[in-house]
Each structure stands twice: as structure tokens, then as C-alpha cells.
Design a protein around this motif. Structure first.
Motif, PDB file in Angstrom:
ATOM      1  N   ASP A 119     -22.902  -2.073 -34.623  1.00 45.21           N
ATOM      2  CA  ASP A 119     -22.456  -0.913 -35.400  1.00 45.21           C
ATOM      3  C   ASP A 119     -21.075  -0.511 -34.881  1.00 45.21           C
ATOM      4  OD1 ASP A 119     -21.973   1.762 -36.303  1.00 45.21           O
ATOM      5  OD2 ASP A 119     -24.113   2.048 -36.632  1.00 45.21           O
ATOM      6  N   ALA A 120     -20.072  -0.517 -35.749  1.00 43.39           N
ATOM      7  CA  ALA A 120     -18.706  -0.231 -35.303  1.00 43.39           C
ATOM      8  C   ALA A 120     -18.562   1.184 -34.773  1.00 43.39           C
ATOM      9  CB  ALA A 120     -17.726  -0.454 -36.458  1.00 43.39           C
ATOM     10  N   ALA A 121     -19.382   2.105 -35.249  1.00 47.54           N
ATOM     11  CA  ALA A 121     -19.258   3.496 -34.837  1.00 47.54           C
ATOM     12  C   ALA A 121     -19.939   3.769 -33.499  1.00 47.54           C
ATOM     13  CB  ALA A 121     -19.845   4.418 -35.907  1.00 47.54           C
ATOM     14  N   THR A 122     -21.106   3.171 -33.275  1.00 51.44           N
ATOM     15  CA  THR A 122     -21.897   3.496 -32.077  1.00 51.44           C
ATOM     16  C   THR A 122     -21.939   2.372 -31.056  1.00 51.44           C
ATOM     17  OG1 THR A 122     -23.976   2.672 -33.008  1.00 51.44           O
ATOM     18  CG2 THR A 122     -23.359   4.964 -33.514  1.00 51.44           C
ATOM     19  N   GLY A 123     -21.615   1.147 -31.455  1.00 49.66           N
ATOM     20  CA  GLY A 123     -21.741  -0.002 -30.563  1.00 49.66           C
ATOM     21  C   GLY A 123     -23.152  -0.541 -30.468  1.00 49.66           C
ATOM     22  N   ALA A 124     -24.101   0.051 -31.202  1.00 52.58           N
ATOM     23  CA  ALA A 124     -25.490  -0.404 -31.138  1.00 52.58           C
ATOM     24  C   ALA A 124     -25.610  -1.817 -31.713  1.00 52.58           C
ATOM     25  CB  ALA A 124     -26.385   0.557 -31.918  1.00 52.58           C
ATOM     26  N   GLU A 125     -26.411  -2.639 -31.064  1.00 49.93           N
ATOM     27  CA  GLU A 125     -26.635  -4.004 -31.524  1.00 49.93           C
ATOM     28  C   GLU A 125     -27.612  -3.996 -32.695  1.00 49.93           C
ATOM     29  OE1 GLU A 125     -26.967  -7.471 -28.708  1.00 49.93           O
ATOM     30  OE2 GLU A 125     -29.007  -7.500 -29.517  1.00 49.93           O
ATOM     31  N   LEU A 126     -27.167  -4.501 -33.850  1.00 49.55           N
ATOM     32  CA  LEU A 126     -27.998  -4.528 -35.056  1.00 49.55           C
ATOM     33  C   LEU A 126     -28.686  -5.874 -35.244  1.00 49.55           C
ATOM     34  CD1 LEU A 126     -25.430  -2.822 -37.470  1.00 49.55           C
ATOM     35  CD2 LEU A 126     -27.206  -1.729 -36.075  1.00 49.55           C
ATOM     36  N   ALA A 127     -28.057  -6.938 -34.795  1.00 48.96           N
ATOM     37  CA  ALA A 127     -28.624  -8.280 -34.941  1.00 48.96           C
ATOM     38  C   ALA A 127     -28.008  -9.188 -33.905  1.00 48.96           C
ATOM     39  CB  ALA A 127     -28.375  -8.818 -36.351  1.00 48.96           C
ATOM     40  N   ARG A 128     -28.770 -10.227 -33.538  1.00 44.93           N
ATOM     41  CA  ARG A 128     -28.287 -11.188 -32.539  1.00 44.93           C
ATOM     42  C   ARG A 128     -28.891 -12.552 -32.835  1.00 44.93           C
ATOM     43  NH1 ARG A 128     -27.093 -10.823 -26.485  1.00 44.93           N
ATOM     44  NH2 ARG A 128     -27.232 -12.978 -25.778  1.00 44.93           N
ATOM     45  N   TYR A 129     -28.046 -13.583 -32.731  1.00 46.38           N
ATOM     46  CA  TYR A 129     -28.536 -14.949 -32.880  1.00 46.38           C
ATOM     47  C   TYR A 129     -27.922 -15.800 -31.779  1.00 46.38           C
ATOM     48  CZ  TYR A 129     -28.848 -19.744 -34.621  1.00 46.38           C
ATOM     49  OH  TYR A 129     -29.070 -21.093 -34.728  1.00 46.38           O
ATOM     50  N   ASP A 130     -28.779 -16.492 -31.013  1.00 44.43           N
ATOM     51  CA  ASP A 130     -28.344 -17.381 -29.935  1.00 44.43           C
ATOM     52  C   ASP A 130     -28.491 -18.824 -30.397  1.00 44.43           C
ATOM     53  OD1 ASP A 130     -28.119 -15.706 -27.129  1.00 44.43           O
ATOM     54  OD2 ASP A 130     -29.525 -14.804 -28.531  1.00 44.43           O
ATOM     55  N   SER A 131     -27.409 -19.588 -30.312  1.00 45.48           N
ATOM     56  CA  SER A 131     -27.435 -20.996 -30.691  1.00 45.48           C
ATOM     57  C   SER A 131     -27.805 -21.831 -29.468  1.00 45.48           C
ATOM     58  CB  SER A 131     -26.072 -21.424 -31.233  1.00 45.48           C
ATOM     59  OG  SER A 131     -26.034 -22.810 -31.479  1.00 45.48           O
ATOM     60  N   THR A 132     -28.849 -22.641 -29.610  1.00 44.95           N
ATOM     61  CA  THR A 132     -29.345 -23.396 -28.455  1.00 44.95           C
ATOM     62  C   THR A 132     -29.423 -24.897 -28.712  1.00 44.95           C
ATOM     63  OG1 THR A 132     -31.626 -23.040 -29.192  1.00 44.95           O
ATOM     64  CG2 THR A 132     -30.708 -21.432 -27.646  1.00 44.95           C
ATOM     65  N   ASP A 133     -29.078 -25.343 -29.934  1.00 45.90           N
ATOM     66  CA  ASP A 133     -29.311 -26.757 -30.256  1.00 45.90           C
ATOM     67  C   ASP A 133     -28.042 -27.502 -30.643  1.00 45.90           C
ATOM     68  OD1 ASP A 133     -28.906 -25.402 -32.576  1.00 45.90           O
ATOM     69  OD2 ASP A 133     -30.687 -26.144 -33.627  1.00 45.90           O
TER      70      ASP A 133
END
Length: 447
Positions: A119-133
Motif C-alpha cells: 500500500d503506497a500510503a501505509t507501506g502495508a504488504e498486500l501481496a507477496r510471491y516468492d519465485s523458487t523454481d
């Protein structure tokens, strides 16, 4: 602000924030390729024109809704960030593809690759994807922002290309002119796409009235309005140049940077935040409140006139009259905005004899120690030139970044990265003057 769990490939989540920052991250180290973030704004699966490609050589979409904010080194962790103003994205844009490209190797050699939507206003993480392959891929669609029934969503994609950024861009309709060693080849098309949302430009805050500081006595020309970001000429140029100690200089002409505006950007990040005092090589380094770095330029014109472009004394310069250099403002954040920027008008490059671009610490630190900083020179019609300053090991409050010299037929950019220590009673500006033999008279000035 708790971190969300990593999404599975193909999963999607709603994005309710009106503006987001998309942060591509990885762990650096020996043998790890450099990684760059980019975004493509799509209509019916393709770009409308090359202007719908936002990346290091074209950092701002003409609509202002998607911006490439650049890299922020942080020790072993590096991030490259895109800002998306979802609320302002043109209605025709259905999705924004969020991509990563590896420069100098494959993603199989890039540890910890992940993308976060904040979130650009609060910095809260809304989604995350880790690439492992990842294995032999040199470009990745890591995710996409897309509209579904009027609501923005983020999808984790994780599809790769073995033909680099050129192949990925070509697949979405970009015409590429990449004079680099590898010829672009169209790659397999990723099955998923998505729409972007750029973040609104950060508000620049005016610093409190500072103590008296030196500035050039001559009156500065009235700064003209900054030119609107221009759409690049087709085809898009993907090449870039990284200056190092071993290869410190580059010809602007050879990189295609012979006309138009050249933007010089300084971004920084504090490696460690101190409360009170910390010892560094026997010298005290204090970090307190907002760190304020000032990007400046000493110039000498071919007619012999000399001067400085800086925030002190409102010497912001001018683009279309001498000195053909303009400082766009005074940023006090560095790590969460676009940093400090100045622009050089290459249409008048024959009037410039030499320019030293430098940075001073105004407040917030007593030395460049424990700061990470990156310099990028972006010609309007040429390859991006970037370099890092490296570690400061002296009690320096002024650093020369780059020396631009007119050779008679070309402008040559030289990486300086010289941390200088002013003598007692000598200002940072005068210290740069002495180091480069400018020979100017300095008087006190203030912002």
C-alpha cells in the motif's frame, strides 16, 4: 504491519489500495546478476505503443500513473521498485504486467527473488510471491495487476523467458533496438497478464530554514518549467551502462545520448539507523531525523563562465539558457521517493566545457558512512548510465559523483565517487572547487 504468506503460482488476491508500490527484491552476492523491474500496460494483451513500457530507460509512463522508482541497495538485500497509481490508470488499460530481467546471468543464479505489493500510503504488504523454481530464464513475468469487474487484483505468474528483456518486451508488442551482445528473440508467451496502477508522485517537503551555507554570488537564471516527460522514439533502446572502478568512463555519443534532456538522479538509503552516536573509524557518525542530501553541479561554459547549480541561494539554474542545467527541487527522503534530480540540456552540449556533479550532506548525518547511494544518468535518446558510490571510509560530508567533459566532439561521463573531507572552516562547495580547480569566490547562502 505483518507480512503476508507467499502466494502460490497462479493465485490471485484483491488489491483495494488506490495506489501501490511493487517491490522486486533479491539477495545480492558474488556472481549474482543484476536484476531490473519493468511494467507493461496492456490493452487486449498488447501494448498500444512503445510508450506503454516502463523500465530503467523509460522510467515514467506518459499518464503519470506508472513509474520506475529505481534500485535501493540495503546490504545483502536489493530492491527495485515500481509505483502504480491504480485509481488513475486509464480505463482502456486492462492489466499491468510486472516483469523482471537479469543482466549478466540467469535467474537460476538469483537467490531470494520475490515481488511484494505494498500500500503506497501505509507501506502495508498486500501481496507477496516468492519465485523458487527459476533455472535458465533471463526474464520473468513475476506477476500482474489486472481489472476484474471494476476491481483491481494481483496475480502471481512466475513465467520465464530465456531471451531476456528484449524477448519479453517483443512478445507484448514492443519494437526493440538493442545493440547489446544478445539479439532479441521472441520467447514463448506467458499465459497470464495484468493491468498496472502507478503511484502518485511524492510530495516534496520544504526543509526548515538551515544555517548559513556558501553559494555562488552571481544571480541564478529563473528556473523554467520542467519539460514534460517525452515519449521515446521507436524502437525502444534496452541497453544500459554500469560504470565501475575498472571501467569508469563512457562516451555519450557512442551511447546515443547526443540531444534532448539528460536526467541525473541520486537515490540513497541509510544502511543503519542510529539513536544518538555510533563510532565509525574513530569518527562519530550521527543519524537523526530526516536525512537531507543536496545534489549540486559545478559548471564551466565554453565562454569561460563558471557557476553552481544547487538549492542554496535558489541557484536552480535553467534548461534553455545558460547554464543549461536545472535542479528540480530539494528531496529529503531519498529512499521512499524519486530522490534528487537535475537535468542537463544536451541540445546545448557544445556550450558546456565541463560539469562536476556532486552531493553534500545538509543535515541528518555527519558522514556518508552507512549510506548506500546510486547515481543514474538517463539521456533522453541514449542508454542509461548508472553506478554506485561504494562504501565511504572517511568522515566525508561532500562527494563528487561524476565529471562530464567536452572533448571537442563528444561529452564523456567519468565516474568519480570521491568522498572528500573538508578542512576546518571550509565549506563542502569550496572543497569541491579546490579539488577540481574551479577557482570561484564563495559567499554565505541559504535555502
Amino acid at each position: 504491519m505483518g507480512a503476508s504468506m507467499s502466494m502460490l503460482k497462479g493465485a490471485n488476491l484483491p488489491v483495494t489500495a488506490p495506489a501501490v508500490r511493487v517491490e522486486l527484491g533479491w539477495r545480492s552476492g558474488p556472481g549474482v546478476p543484476d536484476v531490473d523491474a519493468s511494467a507493461l500496460l496492456l490493452v487486449s494483451g498488447k501494448v498500444r505503443s512503445d510508450a506503454d513500457f516502463v523500465f530503467y530507460n523509460q522510467p515514467r509512463h506518459a499518464s503519470g500513473t506508472v513509474r520506475h522508482e529505481g534500485k535501493k541497495p540495503g546490504g545483502a538485500e536489493v530492491t527495485d521498485t515500481l509505483a502504480v497509481d491504480l485509481a488513475g490508470v486509464e480505463p482502456a488499460v486492462e492489466r499491468i504486467v510486472l516483469a523482471a530481467s537479469a543482466d549478466g546471468g540467469t535467474f537460476g543464479r538469483v537467490p531470494g527473488l520475490r515481488v511484494r505489493v505494498l500500500d503506497a500510503a501505509t507501506g502495508a504488504e498486500l501481496a507477496r510471491y516468492d519465485s523458487t523454481d527459476a533455472t535458465v530464464e533471463t526474464a520473468f513475468v513475476v506477476g500482474e495487476l489486472y481489472r476484474r469487474q471494476g476491481q483491481w487484483k494481483f496475480r502471481a505468474v512466475g513465467q520465464g523467458y530465456d531471451s531476456g528483456l528484449a524477448g519479453l518486451a517483443t512478445d507484448f508488442g514492443i519494437s526493440v533496438d538493442d545493440p547489446g551482445p544478445s539479439a532479441p528473440a521472441p520467447p514463448p508467451a506467458p499465459s497470464r497478464t495484468t493491468p498496472p496502477a502507478p503511484a502518485a508522485p511524492p510530495v516534496r517537503t520544504a526543509p526548515p530554514v538551515p544555517p548559513t551555507r556558501p553559494t555562488v554570488p552571481s544571480a541564478a537564471p529563473t528556473p523554467p518549467a520542467q519539460p514534460a516527460p517525452s515519449r521515446p522514439a521507436t524502437p525502444v533502446r534496452l541497453s544500459k551502462v554500469t560504470l565501475t572502478k575498472d571501467a569508469p568512463s563512457v562516451s555519450l555519443a557512442k551511447q546515443g545520448g547526443t540531444s534532448g534532456a539528460m536526467r541525473v538522479n541520486l537515490n540513497w538509503q541509510v544502511r543503519k539507523q542510529f539513536k544518538g552516536w555510533g563510532a565509525k573509524l574513530g569518527r562519530a557518525v550521527a543519524m537523526h531525523g530526516d536525512l537531507d542530501l543536496d545534489l549540486c553541479a559545478l559548471y564551466e561554459l565554453t565562454d569561460g563562465r563558471k557557476g553552481v547549480v544547487q538549492a542554496l541561494g535558489n541557484a536552480f539554474g535553467a534548461l534553455n539558457q545558460p547554464p543549461y542545467i536545472h535542479l528540480d527541487g530539494d528531496d529529503r527522503t531519498g529512499a521512499v521517493s524519486s530522490g534528487e534530480n537535475l537535468t542537463i540540456n544536451l541540445d546545448h552540449k557544445d556550450r558546456l566545457r565541463r560539469v562536476v556533479i556532486f552531493v553534500t550532506i545538509y543535515e541528518g548525518a555527519r558522514s556518508f558512512a552507512d549510506l548506500d547511494a546510486t547515481v543514474t544518468l538517463q539521456p533522453q535518446h541514449g542508454a542509461a548510465i548508472d553506478f554506485s558510490l561504494g562504501e565511504c571510509t572517511v568522515a566525508s560530508t561532500v562527494c563528487s559523483l561524476a565529471l562530464i567533459t567536452n572533448t571537442g566532439s563528444d561529452l564523456v561521463v567519468q565516474r568519480e565517487a570521491r568522498f572528500l573531507v573538508p578542512e576546518r572552516g571550509v565549506s563542502p562547495q569550496r572543497t569541491i572547487d579546490y579539488a577540481y580547480g574551479w577557482g570561484m569566490n564563495w559567499t554565505p547562502g541559504r535555502k
